[in-house]
Design a protein around this motif. Sequence first.
Motif, PDB file in Angstrom:
ATOM      1  N   TYR A 160      -1.610 -24.447  16.805  1.00 54.28           N
ATOM      2  CA  TYR A 160      -1.252 -24.507  15.394  1.00 54.28           C
ATOM      3  C   TYR A 160       0.018 -23.709  15.169  1.00 54.28           C
ATOM      4  O   TYR A 160       0.198 -22.644  15.750  1.00 54.28           O
ATOM      5  N   TYR A 161       0.871 -24.228  14.301  1.00 58.68           N
ATOM      6  CA  TYR A 161       2.107 -23.541  13.945  1.00 58.68           C
ATOM      7  C   TYR A 161       2.137 -23.285  12.442  1.00 58.68           C
ATOM      8  O   TYR A 161       1.608 -24.071  11.655  1.00 58.68           O
ATOM      9  N   SER A 162       2.778 -22.190  12.088  1.00 63.40           N
ATOM     10  CA  SER A 162       2.996 -21.866  10.676  1.00 63.40           C
ATOM     11  C   SER A 162       4.322 -21.118  10.572  1.00 63.40           C
ATOM     12  O   SER A 162       4.840 -20.603  11.561  1.00 63.40           O
ATOM     13  N   ILE A 163       4.838 -21.075   9.368  1.00 61.50           N
ATOM     14  CA  ILE A 163       6.082 -20.330   9.142  1.00 61.50           C
ATOM     15  C   ILE A 163       5.779 -18.847   9.287  1.00 61.50           C
ATOM     16  O   ILE A 163       4.825 -18.333   8.710  1.00 61.50           O
ATOM     17  N   ASN A 164       6.592 -18.178  10.065  1.00 66.27           N
ATOM     18  CA  ASN A 164       6.391 -16.772  10.380  1.00 66.27           C
ATOM     19  C   ASN A 164       7.242 -15.865   9.496  1.00 66.27           C
ATOM     20  O   ASN A 164       6.887 -14.729   9.261  1.00 66.27           O
ATOM     21  N   ASP A 165       8.349 -16.384   9.020  1.00 63.69           N
ATOM     22  CA  ASP A 165       9.328 -15.576   8.311  1.00 63.69           C
ATOM     23  C   ASP A 165       9.441 -16.082   6.871  1.00 63.69           C
ATOM     24  O   ASP A 165       9.995 -17.142   6.629  1.00 63.69           O
ATOM     25  N   GLN A 166       8.905 -15.329   5.935  1.00 61.32           N
ATOM     26  CA  GLN A 166       8.908 -15.778   4.542  1.00 61.32           C
ATOM     27  C   GLN A 166      10.314 -15.858   3.960  1.00 61.32           C
ATOM     28  O   GLN A 166      10.542 -16.555   2.976  1.00 61.32           O
ATOM     29  N   ASP A 167      11.271 -15.170   4.577  1.00 62.18           N
ATOM     30  CA  ASP A 167      12.659 -15.325   4.141  1.00 62.18           C
ATOM     31  C   ASP A 167      13.132 -16.756   4.385  1.00 62.18           C
ATOM     32  O   ASP A 167      13.951 -17.280   3.625  1.00 62.18           O
ATOM     33  N   HIS A 204      19.730 -26.172  -4.282  1.00 65.52           N
ATOM     34  CA  HIS A 204      21.169 -26.452  -4.221  1.00 65.52           C
ATOM     35  C   HIS A 204      21.424 -27.953  -4.071  1.00 65.52           C
ATOM     36  O   HIS A 204      22.280 -28.516  -4.758  1.00 65.52           O
ATOM     37  N   LEU A 205      20.682 -28.608  -3.194  1.00 66.69           N
ATOM     38  CA  LEU A 205      20.862 -30.053  -2.998  1.00 66.69           C
ATOM     39  C   LEU A 205      20.465 -30.831  -4.249  1.00 66.69           C
ATOM     40  O   LEU A 205      21.132 -31.798  -4.602  1.00 66.69           O
ATOM     41  N   ASP A 206      19.396 -30.396  -4.915  1.00 66.52           N
ATOM     42  CA  ASP A 206      19.011 -31.037  -6.183  1.00 66.52           C
ATOM     43  C   ASP A 206      20.122 -30.882  -7.216  1.00 66.52           C
ATOM     44  O   ASP A 206      20.430 -31.807  -7.954  1.00 66.52           O
ATOM     45  N   HIS A 207      20.703 -29.706  -7.258  1.00 69.98           N
ATOM     46  CA  HIS A 207      21.819 -29.439  -8.191  1.00 69.98           C
ATOM     47  C   HIS A 207      22.996 -30.362  -7.883  1.00 69.98           C
ATOM     48  O   HIS A 207      23.591 -30.948  -8.810  1.00 69.98           O
ATOM     49  N   ASP A 241      13.813 -23.057   0.032  1.00 68.47           N
ATOM     50  CA  ASP A 241      13.755 -23.296  -1.413  1.00 68.47           C
ATOM     51  C   ASP A 241      15.157 -23.282  -2.029  1.00 68.47           C
ATOM     52  O   ASP A 241      15.479 -24.136  -2.856  1.00 68.47           O
ATOM     53  N   ALA A 242      15.991 -22.324  -1.618  1.00 68.84           N
ATOM     54  CA  ALA A 242      17.356 -22.243  -2.147  1.00 68.84           C
ATOM     55  C   ALA A 242      18.161 -23.477  -1.733  1.00 68.84           C
ATOM     56  O   ALA A 242      18.918 -24.036  -2.544  1.00 68.84           O
ATOM     57  N   MET A 243      17.973 -23.929  -0.505  1.00 70.66           N
ATOM     58  CA  MET A 243      18.682 -25.119  -0.030  1.00 70.66           C
ATOM     59  C   MET A 243      18.252 -26.346  -0.825  1.00 70.66           C
ATOM     60  O   MET A 243      19.089 -27.147  -1.242  1.00 70.66           O
ATOM     61  N   THR A 244      16.959 -26.473  -1.062  1.00 66.83           N
ATOM     62  CA  THR A 244      16.440 -27.605  -1.832  1.00 66.83           C
ATOM     63  C   THR A 244      16.992 -27.584  -3.251  1.00 66.83           C
ATOM     64  O   THR A 244      17.439 -28.612  -3.767  1.00 66.83           O
TER      65      THR A 244
END
Length: 100
Positions: A74-81, A92-95, A87-90
């Motif tokens: 199983y894999y999960s995101i390790n780094d909440q940054d 920005h692309l939506d903008h 989220d910031a990339m998403t």
Amino acid sequence: MTHEELIDRAARLFKVLGNSLRIHILFYLRKHGESPVSAIVGHLGVSQPVISKQLGILKKYDFVQKRKAGTFVYYSINDQDIVQIIDAMTEHLDHLDRLQ
């Protein structure tokens, strides 16, 4: 950390994020949380060896963590940054889409 070291680390981060399959994997894990490799393979429609290689790269740079349970990995995101970067990339692309 010197300014040059900071720039080198930022360049490595963007190099890892410069692969669309790795971004797909991170988006999947962001949405679904901890997941077995088979679920990621099924969702992305890419072979298990290819997904495993990309997960290995993400793990090498501590973007994800893995956990073994029996024969499943199983894999999960390790780094909440990384979640914040995604989220910031998403956003920005939506903008950018709204500007067009």
